[in-house]
Design a protein around this motif. Structure first.
Motif, short mmCIF file in Angstrom:
data_model
loop_
_atom_site.label_atom_id
_atom_site.label_comp_id
_atom_site.label_asym_id
_atom_site.label_seq_id
_atom_site.Cartn_x
_atom_site.Cartn_y
_atom_site.Cartn_z
N SER A 178 2.11 6.58 -9.54
CA SER A 178 2.28 7.89 -10.16
C SER A 178 2.67 8.91 -9.10
N ARG A 179 3.29 10.00 -9.53
CA ARG A 179 3.71 11.02 -8.58
C ARG A 179 2.52 11.68 -7.90
N ARG A 180 1.42 11.79 -8.61
CA ARG A 180 0.27 12.52 -8.06
C ARG A 180 -0.53 11.69 -7.07
N SER A 181 -0.80 10.44 -7.40
CA SER A 181 -1.69 9.63 -6.55
C SER A 181 -0.98 8.50 -5.83
N GLY A 182 0.34 8.34 -6.04
CA GLY A 182 1.07 7.25 -5.38
C GLY A 182 0.69 5.90 -5.98
N THR A 183 0.78 4.86 -5.17
CA THR A 183 0.44 3.51 -5.62
C THR A 183 -1.04 3.26 -5.45
N GLU A 184 -1.71 2.94 -6.55
CA GLU A 184 -3.14 2.68 -6.54
C GLU A 184 -3.38 1.17 -6.49
N PRO A 185 -3.94 0.64 -5.37
CA PRO A 185 -4.09 -0.81 -5.23
C PRO A 185 -4.91 -1.46 -6.34
N ARG A 186 -6.02 -0.84 -6.74
CA ARG A 186 -6.83 -1.46 -7.79
C ARG A 186 -6.07 -1.52 -9.10
N ARG A 187 -5.36 -0.44 -9.41
CA ARG A 187 -4.57 -0.42 -10.63
C ARG A 187 -3.49 -1.50 -10.57
#
Length: 329
Positions: free
Chosen positions: A134-143
């Protein structure tokens, strides 16, 4: 090269020699040397025609899987983020099976099979990253791990659907291929495995310094002069191609990519990515699994993927239990 890497190299060389010597006809050292010296046309057919291409294929495929797993785990800073757990291997298998069955037969390896695996692996990678970024949090590893599991299940269902719609002969051969095996591997497969793994592997190894910095976090990596926005996609594509190409040649070999990176870190006792160590451990795992497939039950000819799963599944359970105890899962 450090002492640990030298020891791993010695282990891989020992497994190569043992794989060349072992089989239904065991060759003592003198006979092995004579067969290697004789060449393919002068009494060395067993080595040059059968065992050597199989060994070279196992070496290339194992190194490719080890490198791929280490890159994904390092970029996402998550030991669960290996291509065989986040759906990339399954996407490659879907593409390869589609290409195999489209050709009407699964006998022999064709370049369109590799192209299909590459397309499937890259498509799965792009989908997983698109869903988990996402633009706000970038790449989330857990997601990404969760989306990857979903992508893997969906791809596996696609493979089953293709097999059910295929003829009995093609479906049976596809099922054997999906078990992960080096049976029937010859020089075309060895040449393709080495030709694909070498340039991609060298490209990944050249990015070792950048990968080491990116593991510290994007902001710090940028402060150290790393072009994160350019290098991360390039490393991801190279790692996805390495894993997908390996799948196309031998079928899925479970847990090799997952286990190799953490094993290399543990042996080197440091936090950063150990790409050479991961490649050597991946090669040793596939060589050892294929050797076990030929020696433990030679009459049954069990697939090498069975033995890699026997090693990797307990490792996964231990990793999950450890993270649960530390409260990080």
């Amino acid at each position: 090269m450090r002492g640990t890497d030298l020891a791993l190299s010695a282990l891989v060389i020992g497994l190569i020699l043992l794989s060349l010597a072992a089989g239904r006809s065991f060759l003592p050292p003198a006979a092995l040397w004579q067969a290697l010296s004789a060449g393919p046309s002068d009494g060395g057919l067993l080595i040059w025609g059968l065992r050597l291409p199989r060994v070279l294929t196992a070496l290339a495929v194992g190194a490719a899987l080890g490198l791929s797993g280490a890159v994904f785990q390092s970029l996402l800073r998550n030991p669960l983020a290996s291509p065989d757990l986040i759906g990339i291997t399954q996407g490659a298998a879907l593409g390869a099976v589609a290409a195999l069955l489209a050709g009407g037969t699964t006998a022999g390896l064709r370049f369109d099979t590799v192209a299909g695996a590459w397309a499937g692996g890259l498509a799965a990678t792009a989908l997983i990253f698109a869903l988990s970024t996402s633009r706000r949090s970038g790449t989330e590893p857990r997601r990404m791990v969760l989306y990857g599991i979903g992508c893997g299940v969906t791809s596996a269902a696609g493979v089953e659907m293709l097999i059910l719609r295929a003829g009995d002969g093609a479906a049976g051969q596809a099922m054997v291929w999906l078990a992960g095996s080096l049976n029937g591997v010859g020089w075309p497969e060895a040449a393709l495995a080495m030709g694909a793994a070498l340039p991609l592997g060298v490209a990944v190894l050249l990015g070792h310094r950048a990968l080491d910095r990116m593991e510290l976090g994007d902001d710090l990596a940028r402060a150290l002069g790393i072009r994160v926005a350019v290098l991360r996609p390039l490393l991801i594509v190279a790692a996805a191609l390495l894993a997908s190409g390996a799948v196309a040649i031998t079928g899925p070999l479970a847990f090799v990519a997952f286990v190799a990176g953490p094993m290399a870190r543990g042996l080197h006792r440091r936090g950063g990515p150990e790409l050479i160590g991961a490649a050597l451990i991946g090669a040793a795992l596939v060589l050892g699994a294929d050797l076990a497939a030929r020696l433990v039950a030679p009459a049954a000819v069990l697939p090498a993927g069975l033995y890699t799963a026997v090693i990797g599944a307990p490792w996964l359970i231990g990793l999950l239990l450890g993270r649960i105890r530390r409260g990080t899962l």
